[in-house]
Design a protein around this motif. Structure first.
Motif, short mmCIF file in Angstrom:
data_model
loop_
_atom_site.label_atom_id
_atom_site.label_comp_id
_atom_site.label_asym_id
_atom_site.label_seq_id
_atom_site.Cartn_x
_atom_site.Cartn_y
_atom_site.Cartn_z
N HIS A 132 42.55 23.82 -2.91
CA HIS A 132 41.29 23.94 -2.18
C HIS A 132 40.69 22.57 -1.84
N GLU A 133 41.16 21.50 -2.51
CA GLU A 133 40.65 20.16 -2.22
C GLU A 133 41.42 19.49 -1.08
N ILE A 134 42.63 19.95 -0.82
CA ILE A 134 43.47 19.33 0.21
C ILE A 134 43.15 19.99 1.56
N VAL A 135 42.52 19.23 2.44
CA VAL A 135 42.10 19.79 3.74
C VAL A 135 43.13 19.53 4.83
N ARG A 136 44.01 18.57 4.61
CA ARG A 136 45.04 18.29 5.62
C ARG A 136 46.19 17.56 4.94
N VAL A 137 47.40 18.01 5.18
CA VAL A 137 48.61 17.34 4.68
C VAL A 137 49.32 16.71 5.87
N LEU A 138 49.57 15.44 5.76
CA LEU A 138 50.31 14.71 6.79
C LEU A 138 51.62 14.22 6.18
N HIS A 139 52.67 14.17 6.99
CA HIS A 139 53.95 13.70 6.45
C HIS A 139 54.75 13.01 7.54
N ASP A 140 55.83 12.37 7.13
CA ASP A 140 56.63 11.56 8.07
C ASP A 140 57.93 12.27 8.48
N ASP A 141 58.00 13.57 8.24
CA ASP A 141 59.23 14.30 8.57
C ASP A 141 59.06 15.06 9.89
N GLY A 142 58.93 14.31 10.97
CA GLY A 142 58.81 14.91 12.28
C GLY A 142 57.38 14.92 12.81
N ALA A 143 57.26 15.28 14.09
CA ALA A 143 55.96 15.24 14.77
C ALA A 143 54.95 16.21 14.18
N SER A 144 55.42 17.29 13.56
CA SER A 144 54.50 18.29 13.02
C SER A 144 53.68 17.76 11.84
N GLY A 145 54.12 16.67 11.25
CA GLY A 145 53.41 16.13 10.10
C GLY A 145 52.34 15.12 10.45
N ARG A 146 52.25 14.76 11.73
CA ARG A 146 51.26 13.76 12.13
C ARG A 146 49.93 14.44 12.46
N LEU A 147 48.87 13.62 12.49
CA LEU A 147 47.55 14.13 12.83
C LEU A 147 47.58 14.78 14.21
N PHE A 148 48.23 14.10 15.13
CA PHE A 148 48.52 14.69 16.44
C PHE A 148 50.00 15.07 16.46
N ASN A 149 50.28 16.33 16.67
CA ASN A 149 51.66 16.81 16.60
C ASN A 149 52.43 16.40 17.85
N MET A 150 52.74 15.13 17.90
CA MET A 150 53.45 14.56 19.04
C MET A 150 54.18 13.31 18.56
N PRO A 151 55.14 12.82 19.33
CA PRO A 151 55.81 11.57 18.95
C PRO A 151 54.79 10.45 18.81
N SER A 152 55.04 9.52 17.90
CA SER A 152 54.11 8.41 17.68
C SER A 152 54.01 7.58 18.95
N TRP A 153 52.79 7.08 19.22
CA TRP A 153 52.56 6.35 20.46
C TRP A 153 52.59 4.84 20.21
#
Length: 594
Positions: free
Chosen positions: A573-594
């Protein structure tokens, strides 16, 4: 004022983030260890704070990522939902392409999605300045006094660049007047005198610059400026009166007499002086030219070489410098001498040029006066005297202009003295207020100090200190750090690891001290755990959890999972967003890094 949710018009590319009222974590997971060394925007945990700031109407900057990559982000519209102290909500809509047109809607139920068309906004496409005023009225942050909510929000969003100084954020790169008075107000000091002291300093400095410019117009004189100008003016008026009489009566004896005195006195005397100086300078120049032409022939190589050989036999190792070093030394001295001679020659040639020009001017003047005296044509003399009168009238006009400027100088000097007296009084008021605030055990300042010291003790098991002193200009200087057994601030306070913890501690102390006031109720800290050892990381998390719960504020922490102690996990309940480096879906914006 807490953040309830943030979302966009493209859910598939930017997922809605819902924040809880207390402790929140934005967790970064690294599946590929090589990515630990890459730029943080690959995940976006730092960009989330910037996005919140944008939605809260931060000004446009070409370096801000939304505007730096317009082809990617121009299509986006972002929404931020804020929970007000009253329990109601306000949603702010701001697009990237139309970032100065803001829409605002107040509503009773949270977790709304107002993306798309068809929604009724309380305020639609308002100018950003108007929108800020509207939000100020909704947020009602009475504790920040005359400042707006934007000033308060600045200290609630600490990016990685904002941990170098406890009190000064990276975004506050301008003059101290833009942020120090606000900080003083938050610490419990009288802000009006702090602002006025900076204003007075700026006004006095501006008058000093103006005074220099005015005095350039008048020029430098000895003695009282006004008295000298008036004496000069009277002399010119007397001369003009005499010339007018001569022209009216066609009697030029007085001008003849003055010209004779000038020729036999001033002009001839100055020409004699100039010719003597010219002779002396010319002689020096010729001597320097001969010196420049001389080489190093005076240095007898054979004699010196023989002397070194004999000295080597007699003194052996006592000879410290070799023959080659002496030759090199002589060469360097010769080069320096030539450079000095060249410089002196240039200076003499400039002086001689100026003398020649002055001699030419005096000779022409002498010739004109002799021509006048030798003339028996009354009309020629009338014309000469008329020209002289015109020159004097111009001089009178110039002196009158300087007298007017001198009046301005007197006024500026008086204004400067008055401002200086005012500044002395303001500085004294700051001193009295500072002493009062520091001694008030139950005031805001000491509540902040107490929380800060408690935080340092709990998290770092060290002694912390927060102090305020008055500097030479009368302004307040704030210091926070760690103290050793001798009571002095240690070098640890300046280290990167502890500096970040000090910054976080100050923010937490302010938030806790303002728990019962109308103030911002959220903090966003980008990182912080990576600088601590495992035991202190747990102490830190527990302290923030407890503090945010007891004092009713929202805390948002970004952290990389690998920085957590082994086996430690946050509750879901404390984790509001999980980000990861395993593909575009893990980034804040689900797109290739700019």
């Amino acid at each position: 004022m807490k953040i309830s949710r943030i979302y966009s018009n493209f859910e598939s590319e930017f997922k809605t983030i819902d924040f809880c009222s207390g402790f929140n974590v934005v967790l970064g997971r690294i599946f590929h260890p090589d990515n630990l060394q890459k730029d943080a925007h690959n995940l976006g945990k730092s960009k989330l704070a910037e996005l919140i700031d944008f939605c809260l109407l931060k000004g446009r900057s070409p370096e801000f990522f939304l505007f730096k990559f317009p082809l990617i982000f121009a299509k986006y519209v972002f929404f931020i939902e804020i929970l007000l102290d009253s329990g109601t909500y306000v949603t702010v809509k701001r697009g990237v392409s139309r970032n100065t047109k803001i829409s605002i809607k107040k509503h009773d139920v949270g977790r709304q999605l107002y993306r798309g068309d068809g929604w009724s906004w309380d305020y639609e496409d308002e100018a950003i300045g108007v929108a800020k005023t509207i939000l100020d009225s909704y947020f009602n942050l009475a504790a920040v006094g005359p400042w707006g909510y934007r000033d308060a929000v600045a200290y609630c969003l600490r990016s990685q660049e904002d941990y170098t100084e406890v009190f000064k954020l990276d975004k506050f790169r301008g003059q101290h007047i833009l942020w120090k008075p606000y900080l003083g107000h938050i610490l419990g000091f009288e802000s009006n005198t702090l602002i006025r002291n900076y204003q007075l300093k700026n006004e006095i400095d501006a008058l000093s610059v103006k005074l220099i410019e005015l005095k350039k117009i008048i020029g430098t004189t000895q003695g009282g400026q006004e008295e000298i100008l008036n004496q000069h003016l009277q002399a010119k008026k007397d001369m003009a009166k005499s010339l007018v009489w001569q022209m009216e009566n066609l009697n030029f004896d007085e001008t003849d007499k003055n010209y004779i005195e000038e020729l036999t006195g001033e002009i001839d005397s100055e020409l004699d002086d100039l010719n003597r100086v010219k002779y002396y300078l010319t002689a020096r120049l010729r001597k320097l030219q001969r010196t420049e032409g001389a080489g190093v022939g005076r240095f007898n190589v054979d004699s010196v070489s023989q002397l070194f050989e004999e000295a080597g036999v007699i003194f052996g190792e006592q000879i410290k410098r070799s023959y080659s070093e002496l030759v090199e030394f002589n060469r360097q001295i010769t080069l320096e001498r030539r450079e000095f001679v060249k410089q002196q020659k240039q200076e003499l040639e400039i002086d001689l040029g100026e003398i020649a020009q002055r001699v030419s001017e005096l000779s022409l003047e002498r010739s004109n006066k002799l021509s006048y005296l030798s003339s028996y044509d009354i009309f020629s003399k009338y014309k000469e005297v008329s020209n002289k009168l015109s020159e004097i009238n111009l001089s009178v006009m110039e002196i009158n202009r300087k007298l007017e400027v001198n009046e301005s100088v007197k006024q500026v000097e008086e204004d400067s003295r008055k401002l200086t007296r005012d500044k002395i009084d303001v500085v004294e008021s700051i001193r009295v207020n500072r002493d009062k605030v520091v001694l008030d055990k139950f005031g805001t300042y000491n509540r902040i100090k107490d929380v800060f010291v408690d935080y340092i003790a709990e998290v770092l098991n060290k002694n912390g200190v927060l102090t305020t002193e008055q500097n030479g200009e009368g302004n307040l200087e704030y210091t926070a750090g760690l103290i050793g057994l001798d009571g002095k601030i240690t070098g640890e306070s300046d280290g990167y690891s502890y500096k970040k913890i000090l910054c976080i501690g100050f923010d937490l102390a302010v938030m806790s001290a303002y728990a019962d006031k109308k103030f911002v109720r959220f903090l966003y800290h980008d990182g912080g755990l990576e600088t601590l050892d495992d035991r202190k990381k747990i102490e830190f998390i527990e302290y923030v959890r407890t503090s945010s719960s007891l004092n009713g504020f929202q805390y948002i922490l970004t952290v990389i999972e690998s920085d957590l102690p082994p086996g430690f996990e946050f509750p879901e309940h404390e984790i509001v967003r999980v980000l990861h480096d395993d593909g575009a879906s893990g980034r804040l914006f689900n797109m290739p890094s700019w």
